[in-house]
Write a protein that holds these residues in place. Structure first.
Motif, PDB file in Angstrom:
ATOM      1  N   LYS A 163       0.837  -1.205   0.000  1.00  0.00           N
ATOM      2  CA  LYS A 163       0.000   0.000   0.000  1.00  0.00           C
ATOM      3  C   LYS A 163       0.868   1.250   0.000  1.00  0.00           C
ATOM      4  O   LYS A 163       1.875   1.322   0.708  1.00  0.00           O
ATOM      5  CB  LYS A 163      -0.927   0.001   1.217  1.00  0.00           C
ATOM      6  CG  LYS A 163      -1.902  -1.168   1.268  1.00  0.00           C
ATOM      7  CD  LYS A 163      -2.764  -1.110   2.527  1.00  0.00           C
ATOM      8  CE  LYS A 163      -3.829  -2.192   2.531  1.00  0.00           C
ATOM      9  NZ  LYS A 163      -3.244  -3.552   2.620  1.00  0.00           N
ATOM     10  N   GLY A 164       0.472   2.231  -0.797  1.00  0.00           N
ATOM     11  CA  GLY A 164       1.203   3.492  -0.824  1.00  0.00           C
ATOM     12  C   GLY A 164       1.003   4.294   0.437  1.00  0.00           C
ATOM     13  O   GLY A 164       1.844   5.109   0.817  1.00  0.00           O
ATOM     14  N   TYR A 165      -0.128   4.072   1.092  1.00  0.00           N
ATOM     15  CA  TYR A 165      -0.425   4.764   2.347  1.00  0.00           C
ATOM     16  C   TYR A 165      -1.177   3.804   3.242  1.00  0.00           C
ATOM     17  O   TYR A 165      -2.034   3.033   2.782  1.00  0.00           O
ATOM     18  CB  TYR A 165      -1.290   6.011   2.106  1.00  0.00           C
ATOM     19  CG  TYR A 165      -1.656   6.738   3.386  1.00  0.00           C
ATOM     20  CD1 TYR A 165      -0.891   7.801   3.843  1.00  0.00           C
ATOM     21  CD2 TYR A 165      -2.753   6.338   4.153  1.00  0.00           C
ATOM     22  CE1 TYR A 165      -1.195   8.445   5.026  1.00  0.00           C
ATOM     23  CE2 TYR A 165      -3.062   6.984   5.338  1.00  0.00           C
ATOM     24  CZ  TYR A 165      -2.289   8.032   5.772  1.00  0.00           C
ATOM     25  OH  TYR A 165      -2.591   8.667   6.946  1.00  0.00           O
ATOM     26  N   PHE A 166      -0.879   3.834   4.535  1.00  0.00           N
ATOM     27  CA  PHE A 166      -1.641   3.019   5.487  1.00  0.00           C
ATOM     28  C   PHE A 166      -1.490   3.596   6.884  1.00  0.00           C
ATOM     29  O   PHE A 166      -0.408   4.051   7.271  1.00  0.00           O
ATOM     30  CB  PHE A 166      -1.177   1.564   5.487  1.00  0.00           C
ATOM     31  CG  PHE A 166      -2.108   0.661   6.260  1.00  0.00           C
ATOM     32  CD1 PHE A 166      -3.272   0.191   5.670  1.00  0.00           C
ATOM     33  CD2 PHE A 166      -1.832   0.303   7.566  1.00  0.00           C
ATOM     34  CE1 PHE A 166      -4.138  -0.621   6.373  1.00  0.00           C
ATOM     35  CE2 PHE A 166      -2.696  -0.506   8.278  1.00  0.00           C
ATOM     36  CZ  PHE A 166      -3.851  -0.974   7.683  1.00  0.00           C
ATOM     37  N   SER A 167      -2.589   3.579   7.635  1.00  0.00           N
ATOM     38  CA  SER A 167      -2.559   4.097   8.996  1.00  0.00           C
ATOM     39  C   SER A 167      -3.594   3.384   9.839  1.00  0.00           C
ATOM     40  O   SER A 167      -4.713   3.125   9.378  1.00  0.00           O
ATOM     41  CB  SER A 167      -2.845   5.610   8.992  1.00  0.00           C
ATOM     42  OG  SER A 167      -2.981   6.094  10.309  1.00  0.00           O
ATOM     43  N   VAL A 168      -3.226   3.060  11.068  1.00  0.00           N
ATOM     44  CA  VAL A 168      -4.183   2.607  12.075  1.00  0.00           C
ATOM     45  C   VAL A 168      -4.496   3.806  12.952  1.00  0.00           C
ATOM     46  O   VAL A 168      -3.621   4.325  13.653  1.00  0.00           O
ATOM     47  CB  VAL A 168      -3.625   1.447  12.918  1.00  0.00           C
ATOM     48  CG1 VAL A 168      -4.569   1.112  14.069  1.00  0.00           C
ATOM     49  CG2 VAL A 168      -3.423   0.213  12.046  1.00  0.00           C
ATOM     50  N   GLY A 169      -5.738   4.265  12.900  1.00  0.00           N
ATOM     51  CA  GLY A 169      -6.104   5.472  13.620  1.00  0.00           C
ATOM     52  C   GLY A 169      -6.338   5.241  15.101  1.00  0.00           C
ATOM     53  O   GLY A 169      -6.037   6.086  15.934  1.00  0.00           O
TER      54      GLY A 169
END
Length: 722
Positions: A163-169
């Motif tokens: 993935k180019g971007y990934f975040s766990v908020g």
């Protein structure tokens, strides 16, 4: 022959760096198309670049323009590649790559996050409590690479693969410690998907919930999860729903819906875990609802909303403790209320309002209360004991940042707090409020950094209206104060957000090249209390820009910097600051960095379909009213570009930004190219895979930072070698 990173950096730091002026590329010239923006009262403005807006992010012409700007940025920055690489090597070299957070204990488990060497994302994990297990022993085990007994909750590196971007908020463990719910974002638009995992088996449940915020709360039954649903167009938090694990998401029950789109929404649990709470707030009003966590059926309003009355509340010890600005308490006070309170008439004053002390936060314990305050532009922590006595946590530097840390267990006698300064890396302490014993749990490791080489100061600069503006400074001790040094000045100045003087490891690369680094605590923030914020918003917004300019001129006058060697930086609303200052005082700055800048103020605030617009009428004003329209128009960066020489600029944005849409900086740069009479370069970089926070991953963002640092250093004429 391949070189090791230290050797490569050493070679690069002795290599002459070509100037940006050596670039021969020509900046893009984007098409102009007629478009008129109108107001309900009849005012209109021409906006020839309005067509660059595409909510779908698919328009071929728009994407081609952004790619052309990126290509030109590549060409301009290519001569500075050695310096970028060197800066990146230095910055990453100050990171302990296999570091971990300070563990905290909750319901029999110790929770923490850790990084593995060379990896971008954290591993969120926990260990069971037991004899000899504490925060220090767990950190020591992690440092040795001993993960025996660890239960991994989320390995974000694995989740982010491909993935180019990934975040766990956010993530939350159920009260029985057996289920995990988390919110993830794979685009960067802050629109999350909730997923579930059984922690005993590791199995991921089949259902997922899309289009939500990163805010989760379990009920006591360990099956019901409360979450906040976003409006798909405006992205505003509008509905609280509850999902029962194992049932269709389509059957989720609506718990509460907010119909006033000037309010944000959030959910949580009270300190004593007795209640689930729903909080809504606008810039000038608040309202909280609560329901028993054991049976969260009906939610009761703690006190009905009222304009110009803000409050937040927590429950512990059989009562509500409420922080509020009611009854003229501009800097806030603490009051108490019974558990079944439903109106302000039931509130009783506890900690009185002080016009010189801003109450920012508090934490409730069984035998004491910790209060985070601001006084004289600096933070402090006050401990209020049950017997009426009190004490302040001490600080040893003239400019610093101090605040409450993670205190998960209210029955503890140990208060955790954080401390940092521009020269002191982030440090977590525990203070035993009974004995007075203090112990350091962790200080951010910074390989190769020696704090004794640097000095931090707090100075006060007179603004043009006589108000004294605090400024935090840091520089190497050998930098002469004779008016020759380069200056890098940073500020934000909006939403009452305070920019406190904390340690910033990448900034060391500037300091080691002789740059003075300054944080201007300008009006619009809340460093000096609520009045400081009020005097920098709505029809007082010009104070924010004046303060920044006057701080620059004051520092130059005091000999901290050369007038022709000043850099400035701001992001988001701080990007608006950069845009306004560039229009109003271009000659005071050699170079500016403006990240995800909010620069098309009037057009954005006229469009209620854009995320955050209606929430912010009380911050900027409602331009549908002529008074606010004319005032906002007087400083809007996009609307006030004129034929003059502008500083060199590095402008950054993210295609998927939901806070400041990409087309604002795109239009701004296009118009700057039309009217700029100077020859200094304007670089516009769009991250095609990111949103408001830039690229995900701890190393990727440092590549971006190294790029604009290289641009700034070159423009300031700073030698490449530290």
């Amino acid at each position: 022959m391949r070189m090791s990173l230290p050797l490569l950096v050493a070679v690069l730091m002795t290599t002459p760096i070509p100037s940006v002026s050596a670039a021969t590329a020509v900046p893009p010239d984007v098409e102009r198309k007629p478009h008129t923006v109108t107001t309900p009262f009849g005012a209109s403005r021409d906006d020839a670049y309005y067509w660059l807006r595409d909510d779908t992010r698919k328009d071929a012409s728009m994407l081609a323009y952004l790619e052309a700007e990126n290509a030109w940025a590549d060409a301009v920055m290519e001569p500075l590649r050695p310096l970028q690489d060197a800066l990146y090597g230095e910055i990453v070299g100050r990171i302990k790559q296999d570091d971990s957070s300070v563990p905290y204990r909750e319901r029999g488990w110790w929770y923490y996050s850790r990084f593995e060497a060379g990896k971008d994302y954290p591993v969120h994990a926990r260990r069971a409590d037991g004899p000899g297990v504490d925060a220090i022993s767990i950190q020591a085990a992690n440092a040795r690479g001993d993960f025996a007994g660890e239960q991994v909750l989320l390995d974000v590196n694995t989740m982010a693969e491909g993935k180019g971007y990934f975040s766990v908020g956010d993530y939350e463990v159920s009260p029985d410690n057996r289920l995990l719910a988390w919110a993830e974002d794979g685009v960067g638009r802050r629109q999350y998907t909730i997923r579930f995992r059984d922690l005993d088996s590791g199995k991921v449940h089949p259902e997922s919930i899309t289009g939500v915020s990163a805010n989760l709360v379990w009920a006591d039954d360990n099956r019901t999860l409360f979450y906040v649903e976003n409006d798909p167009e405006t992205l505003l938090t509008v509905r609280v729903k509850k999902h029962v694990l194992g049932t269709p998401v389509a059957d989720d029950v609506l718990v509460y819906e907010e119909h006033d789109d000037s309010f944000y929404m959030g959910i949580g649990r009270s300190r004593d875990d007795r209640y689930i709470v729903i909080g809504v707030e606008s810039t000038v009003a608040s309202e909280l609802r609560y329901a028993p966590a054991a049976d969260p059926g009906t939610f009761t309003v703690l006190a009905p909303r009222q304009r110009d009355v803000e409050y937040d509340a927590d429950h512990h010890g059989g009562r509500w403790v409420i922080r509020t600005n009611a009854d003229g308490a501009t800097n806030f006070k603490l009051v108490t209320a019974p558990s079944d309170a439903t109106s302000r008439a039931q509130w009783s004053d506890w900690l009185a309002h002080d016009p010189d002390v801003f109450i920012e936060e508090y934490e409730l314990f069984d035998g004491f209360t910790a209060v985070g305050e601001r006084s004289g532009g600096l933070e402090r922590v006050r401990v209020l004991r049950a017997d009426g006595s009190q004490q302040y946590v001490s600080a040893d530097e003239p400019a610093y940042s101090m605040g409450l840390s993670m205190n998960a267990e209210p029955d503890s006698q140990w208060l955790r707090y954080g401390y940092t300064s521009l020269t002191t890396p982030a440090t977590t302490y525990e203070l035993n409020v009974a004995s007075g014993e203090r112990r350091q749990l962790k200080q951010q490791p910074v390989p190769g950094y020696d704090p004794s080489r640097y000095v931090t100061e707090r100075v006060w600069i007179d603004a043009r209206d006589g108000v004294k503006v605090p400024v935090s400074l840091v520089y190497r001790k050998d930098v002469p104060r004779d008016g020759t040094a380069p200056l890098f000045q940073y500020a934000y100045g909006s939403y009452g957000i305070s920019i406190d003087p904390g340690f910033n490891a990448p900034v060391v690369s500037l300091l080691d090249r002789g740059v003075v680094y300054a944080i201007a605590h300008i009006r619009g923030g809340q460093e000096m209390g609520r009045q400081w914020y009020d005097n920098g918003k709505l029809l007082n917004k010009q104070n924010t820009f004046n303060d920044f300019i006057d701080v620059t001129r004051g520092l130059v006058k005091l000999g901290y910097a050369a007038p022709e060697r000043v850099a400035a930086m701001g992001g988001s609303a701080g990007g608006l600051l950069m845009g306004a200052v560039a229009n109003q005082a271009p000659g005071d700055y050699r170079v500016m960095v403006s990240q995800v800048p909010f620069v098309d103020v009037v057009t954005t605030m006229l469009d209620t379909s854009i995320p955050l617009t209606t929430n912010e009428y009380d911050e900027w004003g409602n331009p549908e009213q002529q008074q606010y329209y004319e005032y906002m128009l007087s400083y809007s960066p996009y609307d006030n570009i004129k034929a003059q020489a502008y500083p060199a600029m590095f402008v950054g944005t993210g295609l998927w930004d939901s806070q400041v849409q990409y087309w604002e900086p795109a239009k701004w740069v296009a118009r700057l190219r039309d009217l700029n009479t100077g020859s200094a370069p304007i670089v516009f970089r769009t991250n095609m895979e990111a949103g408001h926070g830039g690229k995900s991953g701890r190393f990727r963002r440092f590549r971006e930072q190294a790029e604009y640092y290289a641009f700034v250093l070159d423009q300031l004429g700073v030698p490449a070698t530290p």
